[in-house]
Write a protein that holds these residues in place. Structure first.
Motif, PDB file in Angstrom:
ATOM      1  N   MET A 287      65.707 -20.114  41.650  1.00 33.13           N
ATOM      2  CA  MET A 287      65.308 -20.390  42.888  1.00 33.13           C
ATOM      3  C   MET A 287      65.594 -19.337  44.059  1.00 33.13           C
ATOM      4  SD  MET A 287      64.016 -23.561  42.855  1.00 33.13           S
ATOM      5  CE  MET A 287      63.989 -24.406  44.451  1.00 33.13           C
ATOM      6  N   GLY A 288      66.734 -18.403  44.008  1.00 39.63           N
ATOM      7  CA  GLY A 288      66.966 -17.418  44.462  1.00 39.63           C
ATOM      8  C   GLY A 288      67.076 -17.319  46.069  1.00 39.63           C
ATOM      9  N   ALA A 289      67.104 -16.365  46.523  1.00 34.27           N
ATOM     10  CA  ALA A 289      67.019 -15.831  47.921  1.00 34.27           C
ATOM     11  C   ALA A 289      65.956 -15.096  48.261  1.00 34.27           C
ATOM     12  CB  ALA A 289      68.251 -15.318  48.515  1.00 34.27           C
ATOM     13  N   ASN A 290      65.104 -15.383  49.545  1.00 32.15           N
ATOM     14  CA  ASN A 290      64.400 -14.426  49.993  1.00 32.15           C
ATOM     15  C   ASN A 290      64.818 -13.449  50.570  1.00 32.15           C
ATOM     16  OD1 ASN A 290      61.707 -13.665  50.215  1.00 32.15           O
ATOM     17  ND2 ASN A 290      60.951 -15.430  51.385  1.00 32.15           N
ATOM     18  N   ASN A 291      64.970 -12.426  49.803  1.00 29.65           N
ATOM     19  CA  ASN A 291      65.518 -11.165  50.768  1.00 29.65           C
ATOM     20  C   ASN A 291      65.058  -9.971  50.230  1.00 29.65           C
ATOM     21  OD1 ASN A 291      66.976 -10.923  48.538  1.00 29.65           O
ATOM     22  ND2 ASN A 291      68.943 -11.417  49.193  1.00 29.65           N
ATOM     23  N   GLY A 292      65.496  -8.621  50.650  1.00 29.75           N
ATOM     24  CA  GLY A 292      64.812  -7.410  50.299  1.00 29.75           C
ATOM     25  C   GLY A 292      65.486  -6.929  49.174  1.00 29.75           C
ATOM     26  N   PHE A 293      66.170  -7.899  48.389  1.00 31.06           N
ATOM     27  CA  PHE A 293      66.784  -7.141  46.914  1.00 31.06           C
ATOM     28  C   PHE A 293      66.197  -7.891  45.779  1.00 31.06           C
ATOM     29  CE2 PHE A 293      70.327  -6.841  50.156  1.00 31.06           C
ATOM     30  CZ  PHE A 293      70.799  -5.369  50.045  1.00 31.06           C
ATOM     31  N   MET A 294      64.962  -8.460  46.312  1.00 29.17           N
ATOM     32  CA  MET A 294      64.099  -9.171  45.054  1.00 29.17           C
ATOM     33  C   MET A 294      63.164  -8.161  44.574  1.00 29.17           C
ATOM     34  SD  MET A 294      63.183 -12.762  46.732  1.00 29.17           S
ATOM     35  CE  MET A 294      61.595 -11.982  47.050  1.00 29.17           C
ATOM     36  N   THR A 295      62.771  -8.489  42.971  1.00 30.30           N
ATOM     37  CA  THR A 295      61.683  -7.613  42.504  1.00 30.30           C
ATOM     38  C   THR A 295      60.335  -7.871  42.869  1.00 30.30           C
ATOM     39  OG1 THR A 295      61.554  -9.190  40.586  1.00 30.30           O
ATOM     40  CG2 THR A 295      63.299  -7.319  40.274  1.00 30.30           C
ATOM     41  N   LYS A 296      59.367  -6.982  42.768  1.00 27.17           N
ATOM     42  CA  LYS A 296      58.368  -7.106  43.471  1.00 27.17           C
ATOM     43  C   LYS A 296      57.376  -8.343  43.021  1.00 27.17           C
ATOM     44  CE  LYS A 296      57.712  -2.142  43.792  1.00 27.17           C
ATOM     45  NZ  LYS A 296      57.353  -0.886  43.239  1.00 27.17           N
ATOM     46  N   ASN A 297      57.395  -8.720  41.450  1.00 25.94           N
ATOM     47  CA  ASN A 297      56.793  -9.757  40.900  1.00 25.94           C
ATOM     48  C   ASN A 297      57.114 -10.977  40.731  1.00 25.94           C
ATOM     49  OD1 ASN A 297      54.789  -7.615  40.505  1.00 25.94           O
ATOM     50  ND2 ASN A 297      55.602  -7.025  38.451  1.00 25.94           N
ATOM     51  N   TRP A 298      58.338 -11.118  41.511  1.00 31.16           N
ATOM     52  CA  TRP A 298      58.851 -12.377  41.666  1.00 31.16           C
ATOM     53  C   TRP A 298      58.986 -13.142  42.707  1.00 31.16           C
ATOM     54  CZ3 TRP A 298      64.126 -13.811  43.483  1.00 31.16           C
ATOM     55  CH2 TRP A 298      64.536 -15.193  43.119  1.00 31.16           C
ATOM     56  N   THR A 299      58.554 -14.448  42.689  1.00 31.71           N
ATOM     57  CA  THR A 299      58.694 -15.312  44.015  1.00 31.71           C
ATOM     58  C   THR A 299      59.484 -16.459  43.900  1.00 31.71           C
ATOM     59  OG1 THR A 299      56.754 -16.744  42.787  1.00 31.71           O
ATOM     60  CG2 THR A 299      56.085 -14.910  44.385  1.00 31.71           C
ATOM     61  N   PRO A 300      60.274 -16.691  44.880  1.00 33.18           N
ATOM     62  CA  PRO A 300      61.570 -17.725  44.701  1.00 33.18           C
ATOM     63  C   PRO A 300      60.962 -18.951  44.322  1.00 33.18           C
ATOM     64  CG  PRO A 300      62.032 -16.373  46.368  1.00 33.18           C
ATOM     65  CD  PRO A 300      60.570 -15.812  46.141  1.00 33.18           C
ATOM     66  N   GLY A 301      61.577 -19.858  43.582  1.00 32.28           N
ATOM     67  CA  GLY A 301      61.140 -21.148  43.058  1.00 32.28           C
ATOM     68  C   GLY A 301      60.068 -21.060  41.830  1.00 32.28           C
ATOM     69  N   ASN A 302      59.644 -19.750  41.323  1.00 23.19           N
ATOM     70  CA  ASN A 302      58.716 -19.767  40.401  1.00 23.19           C
ATOM     71  C   ASN A 302      59.237 -19.511  39.062  1.00 23.19           C
ATOM     72  OD1 ASN A 302      56.640 -19.616  38.536  1.00 23.19           O
ATOM     73  ND2 ASN A 302      55.415 -18.186  39.892  1.00 23.19           N
ATOM     74  N   GLN A 303      59.794 -20.433  38.176  1.00 22.06           N
ATOM     75  CA  GLN A 303      60.571 -20.324  37.268  1.00 22.06           C
ATOM     76  C   GLN A 303      59.804 -19.293  36.209  1.00 22.06           C
ATOM     77  OE1 GLN A 303      61.737 -23.633  34.893  1.00 22.06           O
ATOM     78  NE2 GLN A 303      63.197 -22.322  33.628  1.00 22.06           N
ATOM     79  N   ALA A 304      58.601 -19.306  36.011  1.00 22.58           N
ATOM     80  CA  ALA A 304      57.897 -18.461  35.023  1.00 22.58           C
ATOM     81  C   ALA A 304      57.885 -16.973  35.431  1.00 22.58           C
ATOM     82  CB  ALA A 304      56.231 -18.755  35.091  1.00 22.58           C
ATOM     83  N   SER A 305      57.611 -16.609  36.744  1.00 18.56           N
ATOM     84  CA  SER A 305      57.761 -15.198  37.215  1.00 18.56           C
ATOM     85  C   SER A 305      59.316 -14.609  37.152  1.00 18.56           C
ATOM     86  CB  SER A 305      57.339 -15.068  38.639  1.00 18.56           C
ATOM     87  OG  SER A 305      58.054 -15.753  39.656  1.00 18.56           O
ATOM     88  N   TRP A 306      60.194 -15.714  37.374  1.00 16.08           N
ATOM     89  CA  TRP A 306      61.745 -15.321  37.131  1.00 16.08           C
ATOM     90  C   TRP A 306      62.052 -14.638  35.838  1.00 16.08           C
ATOM     91  CZ3 TRP A 306      65.765 -17.675  34.550  1.00 16.08           C
ATOM     92  CH2 TRP A 306      66.830 -17.104  34.947  1.00 16.08           C
ATOM     93  N   THR A 307      61.422 -15.587  34.614  1.00 17.78           N
ATOM     94  CA  THR A 307      61.608 -15.379  33.399  1.00 17.78           C
ATOM     95  C   THR A 307      61.023 -14.103  32.965  1.00 17.78           C
ATOM     96  OG1 THR A 307      61.805 -17.700  33.060  1.00 17.78           O
ATOM     97  CG2 THR A 307      61.468 -16.316  30.998  1.00 17.78           C
TER      98      THR A 307
END
Length: 79
Positions: free
Chosen positions: A41-61
């Motif tokens: 679920m994560g936080a929507n901030n500047g420390f995320m990777t480029k290809n990951w969207t919060p709430g998307n388990q497949a992109s997180w994995t």
């Protein structure tokens, strides 16, 4: 007199050793972990990777797998 200094020194050493056991537990790490929110679920901030969207388990994995492969020495040498 020697016995008194010796006893005093041993008591001081015992107190110094036992004082190290009185550290408070590490509670900051326990507070940071929230069991009610999934990790992807994560936080929507500047420390995320480029290809990951919060709430998307497949992109997180996928991002976690890619990061782990980047830290694997065998696959880094192989490329």
């Amino acid at each position: 007199m020697k016995l008194t200094f010796k006893t005093l020194g041993l008591c001081f050493a015992a107190v110094a050793l036992l004082a190290a056991c009185s550290e408070p537990p590490e509670i900051a790490a326990k507070k940071a972990k929230r069991p009610d929110v999934a990790p992807y679920m994560g936080a929507n901030n500047g420390f995320m990777t480029k290809n990951w969207t919060p709430g998307n388990q497949a992109s997180w994995t996928e991002s976690i797998d890619k990061r782990n492969q980047g830290q694997n020495e065998y696959s880094r040498i192989k490329n």
